[in-house]
Scaffold this motif. Structure first.
Motif, PDB file in Angstrom:
ATOM      1  N   ARG A  27       0.861  -1.177   0.000  1.00  0.00           N
ATOM      2  CA  ARG A  27       0.000   0.000   0.000  1.00  0.00           C
ATOM      3  C   ARG A  27       0.901   1.231   0.000  1.00  0.00           C
ATOM      4  NH1 ARG A  27      -4.715  -0.438   3.798  1.00  0.00           N
ATOM      5  NH2 ARG A  27      -5.463  -1.494   1.950  1.00  0.00           N
ATOM      6  N   ASP A  28       0.639   2.131  -0.935  1.00  0.00           N
ATOM      7  CA  ASP A  28       1.402   3.386  -1.017  1.00  0.00           C
ATOM      8  C   ASP A  28       0.943   4.278   0.127  1.00  0.00           C
ATOM      9  OD1 ASP A  28       2.556   5.837  -1.577  1.00  0.00           O
ATOM     10  OD2 ASP A  28       2.074   5.776  -3.718  1.00  0.00           O
ATOM     11  N   ILE A  29       1.843   4.559   1.055  1.00  0.00           N
ATOM     12  CA  ILE A  29       1.515   5.383   2.220  1.00  0.00           C
ATOM     13  C   ILE A  29       2.299   6.694   2.204  1.00  0.00           C
ATOM     14  CG2 ILE A  29       0.794   3.443   3.668  1.00  0.00           C
ATOM     15  CD1 ILE A  29       3.605   3.581   4.998  1.00  0.00           C
ATOM     16  N   THR A  30       2.771   7.077   1.023  1.00  0.00           N
ATOM     17  CA  THR A  30       3.588   8.284   0.893  1.00  0.00           C
ATOM     18  C   THR A  30       2.850   9.514   1.398  1.00  0.00           C
ATOM     19  OG1 THR A  30       4.667   7.273  -1.018  1.00  0.00           O
ATOM     20  CG2 THR A  30       4.961   9.650  -0.725  1.00  0.00           C
ATOM     21  N   GLU A  31       1.610   9.690   0.980  1.00  0.00           N
ATOM     22  CA  GLU A  31       0.844  10.877   1.408  1.00  0.00           C
ATOM     23  C   GLU A  31       0.607  10.867   2.911  1.00  0.00           C
ATOM     24  OE1 GLU A  31       0.218  13.605  -0.345  1.00  0.00           O
ATOM     25  OE2 GLU A  31       1.389  12.596  -1.905  1.00  0.00           O
ATOM     26  N   ARG A  32       0.313   9.706   3.473  1.00  0.00           N
ATOM     27  CA  ARG A  32       0.106   9.600   4.913  1.00  0.00           C
ATOM     28  C   ARG A  32       1.377   9.981   5.657  1.00  0.00           C
ATOM     29  NH1 ARG A  32      -0.588   3.867   7.346  1.00  0.00           N
ATOM     30  NH2 ARG A  32       1.589   4.139   7.879  1.00  0.00           N
ATOM     31  N   ARG A  70       3.781  11.970   4.589  1.00  0.00           N
ATOM     32  CA  ARG A  70       3.965  13.426   4.454  1.00  0.00           C
ATOM     33  C   ARG A  70       3.067  14.173   5.428  1.00  0.00           C
ATOM     34  NH1 ARG A  70       3.988  13.354  -2.028  1.00  0.00           N
ATOM     35  NH2 ARG A  70       6.146  12.715  -2.293  1.00  0.00           N
ATOM     36  N   ALA A  71       1.816  13.719   5.569  1.00  0.00           N
ATOM     37  CA  ALA A  71       0.878  14.357   6.491  1.00  0.00           C
ATOM     38  C   ALA A  71       1.374  14.223   7.931  1.00  0.00           C
ATOM     39  CB  ALA A  71      -0.511  13.748   6.337  1.00  0.00           C
ATOM     40  N   GLU A  72       1.919  13.061   8.282  1.00  0.00           N
ATOM     41  CA  GLU A  72       2.451  12.858   9.636  1.00  0.00           C
ATOM     42  C   GLU A  72       3.607  13.819   9.908  1.00  0.00           C
ATOM     43  OE1 GLU A  72       3.541   8.733   9.749  1.00  0.00           O
ATOM     44  OE2 GLU A  72       1.465   8.059   9.961  1.00  0.00           O
ATOM     45  N   VAL A  73       4.489  14.003   8.931  1.00  0.00           N
ATOM     46  CA  VAL A  73       5.616  14.922   9.088  1.00  0.00           C
ATOM     47  C   VAL A  73       5.101  16.352   9.251  1.00  0.00           C
ATOM     48  CG1 VAL A  73       7.609  15.930   7.898  1.00  0.00           C
ATOM     49  CG2 VAL A  73       7.294  13.457   7.923  1.00  0.00           C
ATOM     50  N   SER A  74       4.124  16.735   8.442  1.00  0.00           N
ATOM     51  CA  SER A  74       3.553  18.084   8.533  1.00  0.00           C
ATOM     52  C   SER A  74       2.913  18.320   9.888  1.00  0.00           C
ATOM     53  CB  SER A  74       2.508  18.304   7.434  1.00  0.00           C
ATOM     54  OG  SER A  74       3.121  18.287   6.177  1.00  0.00           O
ATOM     55  N   LEU A  75       2.176  17.361  10.398  1.00  0.00           N
ATOM     56  CA  LEU A  75       1.545  17.488  11.716  1.00  0.00           C
ATOM     57  C   LEU A  75       2.594  17.596  12.813  1.00  0.00           C
ATOM     58  CD1 LEU A  75      -1.419  14.966  11.488  1.00  0.00           C
ATOM     59  CD2 LEU A  75      -1.573  17.444  11.782  1.00  0.00           C
ATOM     60  N   ARG A  76       3.645  16.794  12.696  1.00  0.00           N
ATOM     61  CA  ARG A  76       4.710  16.812  13.682  1.00  0.00           C
ATOM     62  C   ARG A  76       5.394  18.184  13.705  1.00  0.00           C
ATOM     63  NH1 ARG A  76       6.551  11.738  13.049  1.00  0.00           N
ATOM     64  NH2 ARG A  76       7.569  12.371  11.133  1.00  0.00           N
ATOM     65  N   ARG A  77       5.682  18.716  12.511  1.00  0.00           N
ATOM     66  CA  ARG A  77       6.313  20.026  12.410  1.00  0.00           C
ATOM     67  C   ARG A  77       5.410  21.129  12.961  1.00  0.00           C
ATOM     68  NH1 ARG A  77       8.854  19.303   6.400  1.00  0.00           N
ATOM     69  NH2 ARG A  77      10.644  18.038   7.044  1.00  0.00           N
ATOM     70  N   ALA A  78       4.136  21.033  12.658  1.00  0.00           N
ATOM     71  CA  ALA A  78       3.177  22.028  13.147  1.00  0.00           C
ATOM     72  C   ALA A  78       3.076  21.995  14.654  1.00  0.00           C
ATOM     73  CB  ALA A  78       1.822  21.804  12.506  1.00  0.00           C
ATOM     74  N   SER A  79       3.105  20.794  15.254  1.00  0.00           N
ATOM     75  CA  SER A  79       2.986  20.685  16.712  1.00  0.00           C
ATOM     76  C   SER A  79       4.272  21.129  17.412  1.00  0.00           C
ATOM     77  CB  SER A  79       2.612  19.273  17.115  1.00  0.00           C
ATOM     78  OG  SER A  79       3.678  18.392  16.862  1.00  0.00           O
ATOM     79  N   GLU A  80       5.405  21.122  16.700  1.00  0.00           N
ATOM     80  CA  GLU A  80       6.672  21.537  17.295  1.00  0.00           C
ATOM     81  C   GLU A  80       6.819  23.054  17.356  1.00  0.00           C
ATOM     82  OE1 GLU A  80       9.550  19.526  14.874  1.00  0.00           O
ATOM     83  OE2 GLU A  80       9.257  17.597  15.893  1.00  0.00           O
ATOM     84  N   ARG A  81       5.993  23.762  16.605  1.00  0.00           N
ATOM     85  CA  ARG A  81       6.110  25.227  16.579  1.00  0.00           C
ATOM     86  C   ARG A  81       5.510  25.885  17.752  1.00  0.00           C
ATOM     87  NH1 ARG A  81       4.348  25.860  10.394  1.00  0.00           N
ATOM     88  NH2 ARG A  81       6.024  24.650   9.567  1.00  0.00           N
TER      89      ARG A  81
END
Length: 188
Positions: free
Chosen positions: A170-175, A177-188
């Protein structure tokens, strides 16, 4: 109880004893005979007939067609590899996912598309899967274009024909990327 052939006891004097070669010589697959024999209830006497074998052959063909349809229409990628990591079968979903056509992939190995594990690590991972019978993990595969995608892999090992691994991807590339974006957003 004796084996029946055309409602008669199987016996040489009656000329109704058949070998596997007789089955093959009449154009049937041994797997159809196996299907016929296994489809009979274990407490009932089987009456072998050539017509029954033809029906078993047709039922087996229909079963194989359902299997092929299931794999070719699956949204997830699928492949079969041998114990050395050679790709033996692949579905269209995996071809689209990885941007190779079927014939190209059938000339490749796991090591040709694996982007995380080294060739030595791939061999070790296949050995582990053989030992434990299966695995579910995430990795990355390299596409024909050079892009790398994240995939979730579910694989089972079957000790048949020298050993085969049956894997769904299963291609989970988008998932990811979304996890990385959420992690970065929560670190700010």
């Amino acid at each position: 109880d004796h084996q029946l052939v055309d409602d008669q006891k199987m016996s040489k004097p009656l000329g109704n004893v058949y070998t596997l070669q007789d089955v093959v010589d009449r154009g049937h697959r041994v797997s159809a005979l196996r299907y016929l024999l296994l489809s009979a209830h274990y407490r009932k006497q089987l009456n072998f007939t050539w017509n029954g074998l033809e029906q078993a052959e047709e039922a087996l063909r229909a079963s194989e067609e359902r299997y092929r349809t299931m794999l070719t229409s699956a949204l997830d990628g699928f492949w079969v590899i041998d114990a050395q990591g050679r790709i033996l079968e692949v579905n269209e979903a995996y071809c689209r996912m990885i941007e190779y056509d079927r014939d190209e992939l059938l000339a490749m190995t796991v090591m040709d598309v694996e982007a995380v594990e080294s060739p030595v690590a791939v061999v070790e991972h296949i050995q582990t899967i053989k030992t434990i019978g299966g695995d579910r993990f995430e990795t990355r595969h390299r596409c024909k274009s050079g892009a790398v995608i994240d995939v979730e892999v579910s694989v089972r090992y079957v000790d048949r024909d020298g050993g085969r691994c049956y894997a769904f991807f299963r291609d989970i590339t988008e998932r990811k990327r979304a996890e990385v974006s959420l992690r970065r957003a929560s670190e700010r």
